[in-house]
Scaffold this motif. Structure first.
Motif, mmCIF file in Angstrom:
data_model
loop_
_atom_site.group_PDB
_atom_site.id
_atom_site.type_symbol
_atom_site.label_atom_id
_atom_site.label_comp_id
_atom_site.label_asym_id
_atom_site.label_seq_id
_atom_site.Cartn_x
_atom_site.Cartn_y
_atom_site.Cartn_z
ATOM 1 N N VAL A 45 -44.598 38.466 1.699
ATOM 2 C CA VAL A 45 -42.856 38.340 3.303
ATOM 3 C C VAL A 45 -42.249 38.927 2.777
ATOM 4 C CG1 VAL A 45 -41.565 36.437 3.951
ATOM 5 C CG2 VAL A 45 -44.099 35.820 2.985
ATOM 6 N N GLU A 46 -42.167 40.271 3.723
ATOM 7 C CA GLU A 46 -40.638 41.150 3.855
ATOM 8 C C GLU A 46 -39.850 40.679 4.472
ATOM 9 O OE1 GLU A 46 -39.807 45.666 3.673
ATOM 10 O OE2 GLU A 46 -42.162 45.144 3.145
ATOM 11 N N TYR A 47 -38.688 40.556 4.021
ATOM 12 C CA TYR A 47 -37.606 39.684 4.867
ATOM 13 C C TYR A 47 -36.605 40.825 5.582
ATOM 14 C CZ TYR A 47 -38.960 35.309 2.851
ATOM 15 O OH TYR A 47 -40.092 33.963 2.164
ATOM 16 N N LYS A 48 -36.539 41.400 6.690
ATOM 17 C CA LYS A 48 -36.418 42.453 7.423
ATOM 18 C C LYS A 48 -34.868 42.503 8.026
ATOM 19 C CE LYS A 48 -40.751 45.268 7.159
ATOM 20 N NZ LYS A 48 -40.428 46.441 6.840
ATOM 21 N N GLY A 49 -34.821 41.123 7.701
ATOM 22 C CA GLY A 49 -33.444 40.693 8.702
ATOM 23 C C GLY A 49 -33.797 39.430 8.522
ATOM 24 N N GLU A 50 -32.193 38.864 9.929
ATOM 25 C CA GLU A 50 -32.454 36.929 9.789
ATOM 26 C C GLU A 50 -32.482 36.030 10.660
ATOM 27 O OE1 GLU A 50 -28.666 37.143 8.890
ATOM 28 O OE2 GLU A 50 -28.020 37.570 10.968
ATOM 29 N N VAL A 51 -33.069 35.373 9.855
ATOM 30 C CA VAL A 51 -32.886 33.854 11.668
ATOM 31 C C VAL A 51 -32.220 32.957 11.619
ATOM 32 C CG1 VAL A 51 -34.510 32.640 12.536
ATOM 33 C CG2 VAL A 51 -35.171 34.832 11.576
ATOM 34 N N THR A 52 -31.385 33.155 11.761
ATOM 35 C CA THR A 52 -29.841 31.832 11.488
ATOM 36 C C THR A 52 -30.543 30.025 12.357
ATOM 37 O OG1 THR A 52 -28.796 32.630 13.564
ATOM 38 C CG2 THR A 52 -28.039 33.324 11.272
ATOM 39 N N TYR A 53 -30.543 29.516 11.727
ATOM 40 C CA TYR A 53 -30.292 28.234 11.929
ATOM 41 C C TYR A 53 -30.508 28.226 13.990
ATOM 42 C CZ TYR A 53 -30.781 26.205 8.240
ATOM 43 O OH TYR A 53 -30.698 25.744 6.749
ATOM 44 N N ASP A 54 -31.002 27.212 14.635
ATOM 45 C CA ASP A 54 -31.011 27.375 16.316
ATOM 46 C C ASP A 54 -31.610 29.452 16.220
ATOM 47 O OD1 ASP A 54 -30.730 24.930 16.702
ATOM 48 O OD2 ASP A 54 -28.442 25.101 16.779
ATOM 49 N N ASP A 55 -32.193 29.914 16.070
ATOM 50 C CA ASP A 55 -32.424 31.097 16.612
ATOM 51 C C ASP A 55 -34.207 30.818 17.241
ATOM 52 O OD1 ASP A 55 -30.027 32.782 16.053
ATOM 53 O OD2 ASP A 55 -30.821 33.486 14.192
ATOM 54 N N LEU A 56 -34.558 31.703 18.577
ATOM 55 C CA LEU A 56 -36.304 31.349 18.394
ATOM 56 C C LEU A 56 -36.424 32.469 18.310
ATOM 57 C CD1 LEU A 56 -35.074 30.346 22.655
ATOM 58 C CD2 LEU A 56 -35.563 28.966 20.188
ATOM 59 N N ILE A 57 -38.057 31.736 17.661
ATOM 60 C CA ILE A 57 -38.689 33.243 17.100
ATOM 61 C C ILE A 57 -39.922 33.442 17.997
ATOM 62 C CG2 ILE A 57 -37.352 33.495 14.575
ATOM 63 C CD1 ILE A 57 -39.920 31.850 14.407
ATOM 64 N N VAL A 58 -40.468 34.480 17.616
ATOM 65 C CA VAL A 58 -42.417 35.066 18.259
ATOM 66 C C VAL A 58 -42.965 35.469 16.503
ATOM 67 C CG1 VAL A 58 -43.914 36.017 19.909
ATOM 68 C CG2 VAL A 58 -41.635 35.247 20.937
ATOM 69 N N ILE A 78 -40.728 38.013 15.547
ATOM 70 C CA ILE A 78 -39.344 38.277 16.291
ATOM 71 C C ILE A 78 -38.479 37.693 16.452
ATOM 72 C CG2 ILE A 78 -38.617 39.751 18.586
ATOM 73 C CD1 ILE A 78 -40.526 41.093 16.593
ATOM 74 N N ASN A 79 -37.456 37.853 16.184
ATOM 75 C CA ASN A 79 -36.159 37.095 16.328
ATOM 76 C C ASN A 79 -35.774 37.151 18.417
ATOM 77 O OD1 ASN A 79 -33.376 36.005 17.385
ATOM 78 N ND2 ASN A 79 -33.115 35.884 14.523
ATOM 79 N N THR A 80 -35.897 36.371 18.631
ATOM 80 C CA THR A 80 -35.881 36.366 20.494
ATOM 81 C C THR A 80 -34.417 36.508 20.881
ATOM 82 O OG1 THR A 80 -36.132 34.171 21.130
ATOM 83 C CG2 THR A 80 -38.532 35.757 20.955
ATOM 84 N N SER A 81 -33.780 35.878 19.809
ATOM 85 C CA SER A 81 -32.204 35.689 20.233
ATOM 86 C C SER A 81 -31.570 37.080 19.364
ATOM 87 C CB SER A 81 -31.450 35.089 19.367
ATOM 88 O OG SER A 81 -32.446 33.544 19.321
ATOM 89 N N THR A 82 -32.030 38.164 19.255
ATOM 90 C CA THR A 82 -31.533 39.726 18.929
ATOM 91 C C THR A 82 -32.268 40.611 19.211
ATOM 92 O OG1 THR A 82 -32.268 39.311 17.123
ATOM 93 C CG2 THR A 82 -30.208 38.738 16.594
ATOM 94 N N GLY A 83 -33.381 39.946 19.293
ATOM 95 C CA GLY A 83 -34.879 41.164 19.721
ATOM 96 C C GLY A 83 -35.089 41.931 18.951
ATOM 97 N N LYS A 84 -34.447 41.266 17.183
ATOM 98 C CA LYS A 84 -35.419 42.712 16.267
ATOM 99 C C LYS A 84 -36.222 42.352 15.865
ATOM 100 C CE LYS A 84 -30.621 44.385 15.973
ATOM 101 N NZ LYS A 84 -29.595 44.575 15.118
ATOM 102 N N LEU A 85 -37.415 42.710 14.828
ATOM 103 C CA LEU A 85 -37.798 42.671 13.843
ATOM 104 C C LEU A 85 -37.916 41.799 12.942
ATOM 105 C CD1 LEU A 85 -41.566 42.421 13.101
ATOM 106 C CD2 LEU A 85 -40.682 44.790 11.886
ATOM 107 N N THR A 86 -37.573 40.506 12.281
ATOM 108 C CA THR A 86 -37.175 39.836 11.138
ATOM 109 C C THR A 86 -37.786 39.850 9.713
ATOM 110 O OG1 THR A 86 -37.455 37.743 11.565
ATOM 111 C CG2 THR A 86 -35.276 38.879 12.670
ATOM 112 N N THR A 87 -39.154 39.610 10.550
ATOM 113 C CA THR A 87 -40.455 39.753 8.942
ATOM 114 C C THR A 87 -41.388 40.264 9.023
ATOM 115 O OG1 THR A 87 -38.861 37.761 8.958
ATOM 116 C CG2 THR A 87 -40.598 37.380 7.394
ATOM 117 N N THR A 88 -41.985 40.718 8.085
ATOM 118 C CA THR A 88 -43.467 40.862 8.106
ATOM 119 C C THR A 88 -44.184 40.536 7.262
ATOM 120 O OG1 THR A 88 -42.785 43.429 6.772
ATOM 121 C CG2 THR A 88 -43.172 43.339 9.474
ATOM 122 N N GLY A 89 -45.788 40.184 6.962
ATOM 123 C CA GLY A 89 -45.804 39.433 5.694
ATOM 124 C C GLY A 89 -47.525 39.228 5.927
ATOM 125 N N TYR A 90 -48.742 38.645 4.756
ATOM 126 C CA TYR A 90 -49.799 38.984 4.901
ATOM 127 C C TYR A 90 -50.141 38.044 4.519
ATOM 128 C CZ TYR A 90 -50.351 41.296 0.758
ATOM 129 O OH TYR A 90 -49.925 41.511 -0.741
#
Length: 124
Positions: A45-58, A78-90
């Motif tokens: 897992v690579e954390y590139k941004g944040e997901v906070t409580y109550d954020d919606l993600i895809v 993708i954090n749909t609250s901000t529209g940003k890529l927050t995490t990648t992984g495999y």
């Protein structure tokens, strides 16, 4: 700390993998009923941004590599609250049979993993 717990990302990957399978007309349970399992043998897992409580993600998931007895799933969150890529992984998975050893992937399972989801209704 106001952020999603770091281990939740692996859980979200797993939930997305299950949905990915169902969108292609099959389930993990069906594979297990055939005598096969695909345990995770490596996860990243690579954390590139944040997901906070109550954020919606895809969570996007796809098979990026398919070998004789192993599968690599890749993920983007993708954090749909901000529209940003927050995490990648495999995650790497090895197909095992009843002896709990790696086995060559049967044609039927390989076909399941390469199906186009547009051809199938979602399995509940």
């Amino acid at each position: 700390m106001g952020h999603a717990y770091y281990a939740n990302y692996l859980y979200w990957f797993e939930v997305a993998r299950g949905a990915w399978c169902r969108a292609r007309g099959w389930t993990y349970k069906q594979m297990e009923e055939m005598g096969y399992k695909i345990p995770v043998v490596e996860a990243h897992v690579e954390y590139k941004g944040e997901v906070t409580y109550d954020d919606l993600i895809v969570v996007k998931v796809w098979v990026s590599e398919l070998r004789r007895a192993s599968i690599r799933f890749d993920y983007e969150i993708i954090n749909t609250s901000t529209g940003k890529l927050t995490t990648t992984g495999y995650s790497w998975h090895v197909l095992i049979g009843a002896t709990r050893r790696a086995v060559t992937m049967p044609a039927e399972i390989r076909e399941w993993l390469t199906r186009d989801p547009a051809d199938f209704e979602t399995v509940a």
